[in-house]
Scaffold this motif. Structure first.
Motif, PDB file in Angstrom:
ATOM      1  N   THR A   1     -16.411  26.884  40.973  1.00  0.00           N
ATOM      2  CA  THR A   1     -16.221  27.505  40.293  1.00  0.00           C
ATOM      3  C   THR A   1     -17.316  27.582  39.141  1.00  0.00           C
ATOM      4  OG1 THR A   1     -14.190  26.410  39.885  1.00  0.00           O
ATOM      5  CG2 THR A   1     -13.717  29.199  40.905  1.00  0.00           C
ATOM      6  N   ALA A   2     -17.757  26.225  39.149  1.00  0.00           N
ATOM      7  CA  ALA A   2     -18.644  25.549  38.242  1.00  0.00           C
ATOM      8  C   ALA A   2     -19.395  26.813  37.478  1.00  0.00           C
ATOM      9  CB  ALA A   2     -19.853  25.065  37.724  1.00  0.00           C
ATOM     10  N   GLY A   3     -18.548  26.670  35.497  1.00  0.00           N
ATOM     11  CA  GLY A   3     -19.269  27.885  34.582  1.00  0.00           C
ATOM     12  C   GLY A   3     -18.054  29.470  33.991  1.00  0.00           C
ATOM     13  N   GLY A   4     -17.199  29.316  35.505  1.00  0.00           N
ATOM     14  CA  GLY A   4     -16.262  30.588  34.930  1.00  0.00           C
ATOM     15  C   GLY A   4     -15.543  30.072  33.374  1.00  0.00           C
ATOM     16  N   GLN A   5     -15.418  30.699  32.689  1.00  0.00           N
ATOM     17  CA  GLN A   5     -14.125  30.760  31.909  1.00  0.00           C
ATOM     18  C   GLN A   5     -13.501  31.993  31.286  1.00  0.00           C
ATOM     19  OE1 GLN A   5     -17.936  30.698  28.754  1.00  0.00           O
ATOM     20  NE2 GLN A   5     -18.125  28.814  28.580  1.00  0.00           N
ATOM     21  N   ILE A   6     -12.574  31.518  30.756  1.00  0.00           N
ATOM     22  CA  ILE A   6     -11.095  32.805  30.016  1.00  0.00           C
ATOM     23  C   ILE A   6     -11.046  32.534  29.186  1.00  0.00           C
ATOM     24  CG2 ILE A   6      -8.822  32.920  30.386  1.00  0.00           C
ATOM     25  CD1 ILE A   6      -8.709  31.624  33.500  1.00  0.00           C
TER      26      ILE A   6
END
Length: 375
Positions: free
Chosen positions: A77-82
């Motif tokens: 999930t590299a780069g995923g953000q919340i």
């Protein structure tokens, strides 16, 4: 301390010796749990999420177009953000991973953890990282507990080298949750490359260089780094071309190009395929930084210089043909001068210091190429 312990004849349990390294005691947290895929939370970094509802960086490989290794690594999930705003003084995450931590040269905090930043775009400040038993496949932990119920903007970064089946955000039940500050543009920065782009071997997710730059440039970043498998396949180029509303394409895959022959074939073809879909989108080709071995092995140095020249020649040829939106970035000195050899874990994968220096070197070029979107 006993004489036996002093002699090193017993296992050292650092958590029993250092209060700051102890894990939290498990128990009911008394929080209200929220899904980050629902408003007002903003989920970013997963270009196909709306269609497939998966924390995945490429589309599901039903058609068999993706190389098998890329298909597997797309689950990382590299780069995923919340992102969101809340006045909750406590914030926790409940996470179910695809598997437990298993890397020898990258800590579980970077491979499998979430980290948290507080602040509006350009003012992000790191506050905490998941603390959990790295042998576990799921965890629940408090990221921060603050004395005041002040409205704060929060950004959480997903794990870099593991898949996430589910994640929930725990907040105080009486707290507000509001949308984050909007991006400066609805367009996306798309990056394709290797393990280095994916974030190996950052100590925590926020220190991967695309995540660092994303704190400086208020746009959505799509991290398509595939460890050991950023090889520029035309099938991959075609799928990446499907990402809608790109503002910039970064090609940083030289380190996985295998050979000079393969790189000289794949790079111009990758660009050609992308240009058919996006004739005017800026493309930045990045050459790799110096590996530690080059200080002692002239062959390794010459190999990198030959790869670098291929990129220069390909970009130059496209420019001669009238493509003024393609650019080359010489990554040779991204780590700086005499102490550049101190910037990796193993001679090739950056430490957090290495990633910070990469981000510092690349940010001005990114800002220049994205200036229209940032006006």
């Amino acid at each position: 301390m006993s004489e036996a312990t002093a002699r090193g004849s017993t296992t050292i349990n650092v958590q029993s010796l250092d209060e700051n390294m102890k894990l939290e005691e498990k128990g009911p947290l008394g929080l209200l749990w929220h899904s980050p895929v629902e408003a007002p939370f903003r989920l970013s970094g997963f270009a196909w999420y709306d269609q497939e509802r998966l924390f995945r960086r490429m589309p599901v490989n039903d058609s068999g177009k993706l190389p098998q290794a890329v298909d597997y690594l797309a689950n990382c999930t590299a780069g995923g953000q919340i992102s969101f705003r809340t006045n909750s003084p406590r914030l926790a995450v409940s996470v179910e991973l695809v598997a437990a931590a298993d890397m020898y040269h990258m800590p579980a905090t970077g491979q499998c953890g979430f980290d948290a930043y507080i602040g509006t775009p350009g003012e992000h400040r790191y506050i905490a990282t998941s603390r959990y038993d790295h042998r576990e496949q799921s965890y629940e932990c408090i990221l921060f507990e603050l004395p005041e119920s002040t409205m704060r903007e929060v950004t959480l970064n997903f794990p870099l080298y593991q898949g996430v089946k589910s994640v929930s955000i725990g907040l105080e039940s009486a707290s507000e949750v509001l949308p984050p500050t909007p991006y400066a543009s609805n367009k996306k920065v798309v990056l394709y490359g290797t393990s280095i782009l994916q974030g190996g071997c950052a100590n925590r997710p926020g220190m991967a260089y695309p995540n660092i730059i994303s704190r400086r440039i208020p746009m959505q970043f799509i991290n398509l780094g595939f460890s050991g498998n950023g090889r520029g396949e035309p099938e991959v180029a075609g799928i990446i071309s499907e990402i809608q509303d790109p503002a910039l394409l970064v090609l940083d895959y030289e380190a996985n190009a295998v050979s000079h022959e393969l790189y000289s074939q794949t790079l111009p073809e990758f660009i050609r395929i992308y240009r058919e879909a996006h004739p005017e989108v800026p493309i930045l080709v990045v050459s790799k930084f110096r590996y530690a071995l080059e200080n002692f092995n002239p062959e390794a140095l010459q190999r990198r210089l030959r790869m670098r020249q291929i990129a220069i020649d390909v970009v130059g040829k496209y420019k001669q043909q009238g493509d003024h939106n393609i650019h080359f970035f010489d990554g040779s000195d991204m780590f700086g001068g005499d102490d550049a050899h101190e910037c990796t874990v193993d001679g090739s994968h950056p430490t957090d210091l290495g990633f910070l220096r990469m981000a510092d070197a690349l940010t001005p070029t990114f800002q220049q190429l994205l200036s229209r979107e940032l006006e």
